[in-house]
Design an enzyme around this catalytic site. Structure first.
Site, PDB file in Angstrom:
ATOM      1  N   GLU A 105       0.787  -1.233   0.000  1.00 21.54           N
ATOM      2  CA  GLU A 105       0.000   0.000   0.000  1.00 21.54           C
ATOM      3  C   GLU A 105       0.819   1.283   0.000  1.00 21.54           C
ATOM      4  OE1 GLU A 105      -3.158   0.118  -0.404  1.00 21.54           O
ATOM      5  OE2 GLU A 105      -3.496  -2.041  -0.316  1.00 21.54           O
ATOM      6  N   SER A 373     -34.229 -24.396 -28.204  1.00 20.33           N
ATOM      7  CA  SER A 373     -35.299 -23.817 -29.020  1.00 20.33           C
ATOM      8  C   SER A 373     -35.847 -22.508 -28.470  1.00 20.33           C
ATOM      9  CB  SER A 373     -36.438 -24.828 -29.174  1.00 20.33           C
ATOM     10  OG  SER A 373     -36.006 -25.933 -29.952  1.00 20.33           O
TER      11      SER A 373
END
Length: 683
Positions: A105, A373
């Site tokens: 960090e 389908s």
């Protein structure tokens, strides 16, 4: 030599008369102004420091519970119940966690005064190179100031306050104390606030016992708690851990040997119960994702900012959806998904992402599977726009199709064929694959792709013959948009989960931003809807649903060896259901029955007590009675007729040739005896 120079200059010579005199005068003015600015700047800086030093820091903002609410403001879930933290002193932590955190960090934390010029420049160069913001430059002190006191909105006033508070933190506390507060405050994901809770939740141990490998893993999480959590994606988290270890070697915090040993260490994660909210957990997770990714809120703010997130969900419909799953999905490995939306506005009303959230948090509403389908209405909409009609006929029989690239031999389900020419309407109702391929090749394979894009499908669609049979994988989230657009007269709404987000003071932070789009004409959707209603009639593939719901519904079934689908709608609600296995495994016989039962009973219960809406025929349609055997305009002599809606100008005008009307036959009268004698005498 100096005496010679003095003798050459008159005693009253001014500075201007000296060589370069004018430049010397300007330099003197510049130096005076520079000195004045330096003194003034130092004075202002000293005054600012003294002011910030004397001004007490405001009390920090403690995490407040965020609420997620349904469309009627009923609570779906509470987040961040109290933000449980177990504070720990810096001296109690192993060096590995502080070194890993600083490396991940803020590598120069102990060298700067709260701001990192190198970090700002580095981030600016990276972002400029990438052409977008990919890297931030916040120091640990800035992150602490933001998490203690501020929201995460990107305004200049917030940035100014952050700078002021960062300076105050540096003036009021030592570097060690700032780092200690940071480690106790920051969020590590999975409900872990602070390093002590993170150590216990992830590894089941106190932070003082963390190894170097475990420390590097945890240090990588705060940059993106959901993204880098090893419980969400271990491969990504492992890559982040190894990058931190390599950076620690580069910064000489550990040796290469120590880094390699840490990389090879097998991490054992603690067993802890997964969070399971009582209501709509899959939808809850999706809302959090939308709040962060779409609306730009940060996870800390979402979970602990005291927000109220008003959603589109209807908890009553959600309970009915879950009840249908629990009743009709067999207690096997089979999984399923359901998403139901209001066609009129795109609001998600119910969402089920799987059979058991406690067992699997994966939301199958976004899983991509072959739709079978259920894709065919997309194809036939494209066909209507290309001149085909509900009365267009193709032979239903085993067929080999020759196309560019080879041969294609599709089959019908269970090899059932009509062995005659059938109409588009009959092909939809019976899900005839041969008819679909004929249509697909007749209009061109790209047409179905373009139609799918218009209706909300963004997954790749391959323009090949088998696309007509739904072989390109899509998600239930995409398919429900197709059918909702049909239900809404061709107006497409992007599915919406969040109505608005309010902060703790009631200020609106975010709301819907998408606008609807007319992608089909009302006439096209009206014609398609009437064809899709026959799917649930006797003889249709969804006839079981027609026996469950006593109202007009339209939709399409879809079955492959691995997936079972049903997508359908009324003007009030559009719903898609998928049933299958998470991994490639063939479905057992009769799986479609479960899919139809889930969809049918949910829609029946969801629509119970609502009036039946009968959409009026829009402009641009015409109703004609046809003979389904010929697709031509029926006559009184046709034994079977059907009323069919067409786009105006495409309706059949040719009278049925097979059953053409003729003049009625009048039988001859039997001659009398006298007439027979008279004929014999004359003849």
């Amino acid at each position: 030599m100096g005496d010679d120079v003095n003798r050459t200059l008159p005693p009253d010579t001014s500075l201007e008369q000296l060589p370069f005199g004018k430049w010397l005068l300007k330099l003197r003015v510049v130096l005076r102004w520079f000195g004045f600015c330096v003194v003034t700047g130092v004075a202002l800086a000293l005054i600012t420091v003294l002011y910030l030093k004397s001004k007490p820091l405001p009390p920090p903002q403690i995490g407040i519970t965020t609420q997620i609410l349904d469309a009627q403001a009923r609570v779906i879930d509470h987040l961040n119940r109290g933000e449980r933290r177990d504070p720990v002193q810096l001296k109690e932590l192993p060096r590995s966690i502080t070194d890993a955190t600083l490396t991940a960090e803020d590598q120069h934390f102990y060298e700067h005064w709260g701001f990192s010029p190198k970090g700002i420049l580095r981030a600016a160069l990276v972002n400029l190179k990438q052409g977008r913001v990919t890297q931030g430059a916040s120091t640990i002190t800035q992150q602490l100031a933001r998490n203690l006191y501020l929201t995460h909105d990107r305004t200049w006033s917030r940035k100014w306050r952050e700078a002021t508070l960062t300076s105050q933190l540096e003036l009021h506390f030592s570097k060690d104390k700032i780092l200690e507060m940071y480690l106790n405050k920051i969020y590590y994901g999975e409900g872990a606030y602070g390093i002590e809770r993170a150590a216990r939740i992830y590894f089941g141990k106190p932070a003082r016992d963390l190894t170097l490998a475990e420390s590097a893993m945890l240090a990588g999480i705060p940059r993106g708690p959901r993204w880098y959590s090893p419980l969400n994606d271990r491969q990504r988290a492992k890559a982040r851990q190894e990058a931190i270890l390599d950076a620690m070697v580069k910064n000489r915090r550990i040796t290469q040997a120590e880094a390699e040993q840490a990389k090879s260490e097998t991490l054992v994660y603690a067993d802890h119960p997964q969070p399971q909210p009582a209501k709509a957990p899959y939808f809850r997770d999706y809302v959090l994702q939308e709040a962060i990714s779409r609306y730009g809120l940060e996870e800390n703010q979402v979970r602990g900012g005291g927000l109220k997130i008003y959603t589109t969900l209807d908890l009553n419909l959600q309970k009915k959806a879950e009840a249908s799953f629990h009743r009709y999905l067999p207690k096997q490995e089979l999984q399923g998904a359901l998403i139901s939306i209001d066609p009129g506005n795109g609001h998600i009303k119910a969402m089920v992402g799987g059979r058991d959230y406690a067992t699997s948090q994966y939301n199958r509403v976004f899983s991509k599977r072959q739709p079978g389908s259920t894709f065919k209405p997309i194809l036939y909409l494209a066909a209507l726009e290309n001149g085909l009609t509900p009365a267009t006929r193709f032979e239903s029989k085993p067929t080999t199709f020759i196309y560019q690239g080879g041969e294609y031999r599709p089959t019908n389900y269970h090899n059932r064929y009509a062995h005659r020419a059938i109409t588009m309407g009959e092909a939809l109702a019976t899900s005839d694959n041969i008819f679909a391929i004929h249509t697909h090749l007749a209009i061109g394979e790209e047409e179905a792709v373009r139609m799918g894009r218009r209706l909300g499908i963004h997954s790749p669609l391959k323009p090949v013959p088998s696309l007509a049979l739904g072989t390109s994988a899509v998600s239930p989230f995409e398919m429900v948009q197709v059918y909702a657009t049909l239900a809404n007269g061709g107006i497409h709404h992007q599915p919406t989960s969040i109505l608005r987000i309010e902060d703790a003071e009631g200020h609106v932070l975010a709301g819907p931003r998408r606008q609807p789009e007319q992608v089909l004409s009302p006439a096209e959707t009206f014609v398609m809807t009437h064809m899709l209603r026959d799917v649930f009639s006797p003889g249709g593939t969804g006839r079981r649903v027609g026996q469950i719901i006593n109202r007009p519904v339209a939709g399409k079934t879809g079955s492959t060896d691995w997936d079972s689908w049903l997508s359908g709608y009324t003007p009030r609600l559009a719903t898609t259901v998928w049933v299958g296995y998470d991994r490639g495994k063939r479905l057992p016989p009769g799986t479609s029955r479960h899919t139809h039962n889930i969809w049918g009973h949910f829609m029946k219960n969801a629509l119970h007590g609502t009036s039946i809406l009968h959409p009026r025929p829009p402009e641009g349609v015409a109703k004609v009675k046809i003979d389904p055997q010929t697709g031509e305009k029926a006559t009184a002599a046709c034994p079977n007729t059907k009323e069919v809606w067409f786009l105006s100008g495409t309706e059949p005008t040719q009278i049925c040739k097979r059953h053409r009307e003729t003049a009625p036959h009048v039988p001859s009268k039997e001659p009398s005896l006298w007439e027979r004698i008279k004929k014999w005498w004359s003849g």
